[in-house]
Design an enzyme around this catalytic site. Structure first.
Site, PDB file in Angstrom:
ATOM      1  N   SER A 145      -6.816  -7.374  -7.468  1.00 54.80           N
ATOM      2  CA  SER A 145      -5.894  -7.221  -8.581  1.00 54.80           C
ATOM      3  C   SER A 145      -6.281  -6.853  -9.875  1.00 54.80           C
ATOM      4  O   SER A 145      -7.343  -7.433 -10.000  1.00 54.80           O
ATOM      5  CB  SER A 145      -5.116  -8.520  -8.323  1.00 54.80           C
ATOM      6  OG  SER A 145      -4.146  -8.683  -9.651  1.00 54.80           O
TER       7      SER A 145
ATOM      8  N   TYR B  83      -4.474 -17.997  -8.261  1.00 52.44           N
ATOM      9  CA  TYR B  83      -4.609 -16.481  -8.016  1.00 52.44           C
ATOM     10  C   TYR B  83      -5.767 -15.887  -8.664  1.00 52.44           C
ATOM     11  O   TYR B  83      -6.416 -15.146  -8.187  1.00 52.44           O
ATOM     12  CB  TYR B  83      -3.187 -15.893  -8.234  1.00 52.44           C
ATOM     13  CG  TYR B  83      -2.968 -14.476  -7.809  1.00 52.44           C
ATOM     14  CD1 TYR B  83      -2.605 -14.309  -6.377  1.00 52.44           C
ATOM     15  CD2 TYR B  83      -2.863 -13.611  -8.731  1.00 52.44           C
ATOM     16  CE1 TYR B  83      -2.483 -12.995  -6.013  1.00 52.44           C
ATOM     17  CE2 TYR B  83      -2.719 -12.480  -8.281  1.00 52.44           C
ATOM     18  CZ  TYR B  83      -2.385 -11.793  -6.983  1.00 52.44           C
ATOM     19  OH  TYR B  83      -2.409 -10.592  -6.793  1.00 52.44           O
TER      20      TYR B  83
HETATM   21  P1  NAD Z   1       3.435  -8.707   0.486  1.00 50.09           P
HETATM   22  O1  NAD Z   1       3.791 -10.317   0.084  1.00 50.09           O
HETATM   23  O2  NAD Z   1       4.419  -7.828   0.826  1.00 50.09           O
HETATM   24  O3  NAD Z   1       2.030  -8.715   1.320  1.00 50.09           O
HETATM   25  C1  NAD Z   1       1.300  -9.797   1.699  1.00 50.09           C
HETATM   26  C2  NAD Z   1       0.929  -9.993   3.085  1.00 50.09           C
HETATM   27  O4  NAD Z   1      -0.116 -10.703   3.323  1.00 50.09           O
HETATM   28  C3  NAD Z   1       2.117 -10.310   3.756  1.00 50.09           C
HETATM   29  O5  NAD Z   1       2.524  -9.341   4.840  1.00 50.09           O
HETATM   30  C4  NAD Z   1       1.798 -11.451   4.435  1.00 50.09           C
HETATM   31  O6  NAD Z   1       2.367 -11.746   5.739  1.00 50.09           O
HETATM   32  C5  NAD Z   1       0.417 -11.242   4.652  1.00 50.09           C
HETATM   33  N1  NAD Z   1      -0.317 -12.693   4.526  1.00 50.09           N
HETATM   34  C6  NAD Z   1      -0.191 -13.904   3.638  1.00 50.09           C
HETATM   35  N2  NAD Z   1      -0.965 -14.869   4.273  1.00 50.09           N
HETATM   36  C7  NAD Z   1      -1.718 -14.342   5.318  1.00 50.09           C
HETATM   37  C8  NAD Z   1      -2.252 -15.208   6.122  1.00 50.09           C
HETATM   38  N3  NAD Z   1      -2.796 -16.329   6.211  1.00 50.09           N
HETATM   39  N4  NAD Z   1      -2.723 -14.460   7.174  1.00 50.09           N
HETATM   40  C9  NAD Z   1      -2.528 -13.112   7.486  1.00 50.09           C
HETATM   41  N5  NAD Z   1      -1.624 -12.459   6.602  1.00 50.09           N
HETATM   42  C10 NAD Z   1      -1.211 -13.192   5.594  1.00 50.09           C
HETATM   43  O7  NAD Z   1       2.903  -8.360  -1.069  1.00 50.09           O
HETATM   44  P2  NAD Z   1       1.912  -7.233  -1.759  1.00 50.09           P
HETATM   45  O8  NAD Z   1       1.971  -6.865  -2.938  1.00 50.09           O
HETATM   46  O9  NAD Z   1       1.871  -5.961  -0.500  1.00 50.09           O
HETATM   47  O10 NAD Z   1       0.478  -7.947  -1.332  1.00 50.09           O
HETATM   48  C11 NAD Z   1      -0.643  -7.350  -0.875  1.00 50.09           C
HETATM   49  C12 NAD Z   1      -2.169  -7.392  -1.555  1.00 50.09           C
HETATM   50  O11 NAD Z   1      -1.958  -6.942  -2.823  1.00 50.09           O
HETATM   51  C13 NAD Z   1      -2.160  -9.215  -2.069  1.00 50.09           C
HETATM   52  O12 NAD Z   1      -3.542  -9.319  -1.700  1.00 50.09           O
HETATM   53  C14 NAD Z   1      -1.721  -9.132  -3.229  1.00 50.09           C
HETATM   54  O13 NAD Z   1      -2.511 -10.399  -4.033  1.00 50.09           O
HETATM   55  C15 NAD Z   1      -2.256  -7.793  -3.926  1.00 50.09           C
HETATM   56  N6  NAD Z   1      -1.748  -7.434  -5.207  1.00 50.09           N
HETATM   57  C16 NAD Z   1      -0.470  -6.971  -5.174  1.00 50.09           C
HETATM   58  C17 NAD Z   1       0.239  -6.788  -6.347  1.00 50.09           C
HETATM   59  C18 NAD Z   1       1.731  -6.254  -6.427  1.00 50.09           C
HETATM   60  O14 NAD Z   1       2.079  -6.269  -7.858  1.00 50.09           O
HETATM   61  N7  NAD Z   1       2.338  -6.086  -5.545  1.00 50.09           N
HETATM   62  C19 NAD Z   1      -0.621  -6.661  -7.499  1.00 50.09           C
HETATM   63  C20 NAD Z   1      -2.033  -7.000  -7.233  1.00 50.09           C
HETATM   64  C21 NAD Z   1      -2.488  -7.381  -6.143  1.00 50.09           C
END
Ligand code: NAD
Length: 257
Positions: A145, A158
């Protein structure tokens, strides 16, 4: 559209958002994809698997909670048994909990760190062991991130977990270079996915967020997936230990006054 032809890839947390887009793009590029979902998310997962499989019918589902070693080791063994090897592992699963630092409980801290940091440790260790055992190298990609670097008040666990992922990735890049396992981070900025649902549904909060982004909008999961394809492909042979920001310039937004 064959940049990953016949490679075997695992994407964690692939039933929604960024993980789902990466799994779909990998399948479009010819990879055999294992779509990980956490126990309890089977409904979302069915839709994700159907989409991924529409591009490469070999796509398969693997249930595992990435914060549990026994689940993770079973998952990696399943992938290797089904496809014969593992070439690419995307550590995408992640969660966040908003809480002022003075109020964060042990339980909240442990939950976030268990999925975001321990999960990356145990998944990448099991994946790297499989890659090294077989020989021929591999790719470890971490979805960290911008908060591996930029502070984010009320999200201390986080930020600490993502900063930890950054440092772990850099260490692995050194330790695994002799085995030709490339290790890199993708650091997304504000991407329109379920993790940001509350901001996206609040016009004022959304506008506030956009005002911080030089590019003037949220990013899409597909824009993160494009970088993941590069890092998973042979084109990134000499790239290791790096973070790729996909953030519309957010990390460059330094206000001097
Ligand atoms: P999201 O909530 O759609 O995806 C997160 C996924 O992780 C979900 O499918 C959830 O079921 C899965 N998950 C959670 N706990 C789990 C576990 N214990 N075992 C297996 N799977 C698990 O959100 P996203 O934005 O697609 O997030 C994906 C990644 O991107 C994350 O690591 C998040 O921190 C990172 N991220 C997202 C953003 C953003 O703005 N969307 C920014 C920076 C980083």
């Amino acid at each position: 559209m064959d940049r990953l032809k016949d490679k075997v890839a695992l994407v964690t947390g692939a039933s929604s958002g960024i993980g789902k887009s990466i799994a779909t793009r990998f399948a479009q590029e010819g990879a055999h994809v294992a779509v990980n979902y956490r126990p309890g998310s089977a409904k979302d997962h069915d839709a994700a698997l159907a989409e991924v499989a529409s591009f490469n019918a070999t796509a398969t589902a693997v249930e595992a909670d990435v914060s549990k070693r026994e689940d993770v080791e079973r998952m990696i063994a399943q992938v290797v048994e089904k496809f014969g090897r593992l070439d690419i592992c995307v550590n995408n699963a992640g969660i966040e909990i908003k809480r002022p630092f003075l109020e964060v409980s042990d339980d909240e801290w442990n939950k976030v760190v268990a999925v975001n940091l321990y999960g990356c440790f145990v998944v990448s260790q099991a994946a790297a062991r499989a890659m090294v055992k077989r020989g021929g190298g591999g790719k470890l990609i971490f979805i960290s991130s911008v908060h591996e670097d930029i502070p984010f008040p009320e999200y201390t666990a986080y930020c600490a977990s993502k900063g930890g992922v950054r440092m772990m990735m850099r260490n692995l890049a050194m330790e695994l270079a002799p085995y030709r396992v490339n290790c890199n981070n993708i650091a997304p900025g504000a991407i329109a996915t379920p993790i940001n649902q509350s901001v996206l549904e609040d016009p004022q909060a959304k506008q506030n967020a956009i005002s911080e982004i030089p590019w003037g909008r949220f990013g899409t999961p597909e824009e993160v997936a494009s970088v993941a394809v590069f890092l998973a492909s042979d084109e990134s042979e000499y790239v290791t230990g790096s973070t790729y920001y996909v953030d519309g310039g957010l990390t460059q937004q330094v206000t001097a006054y």
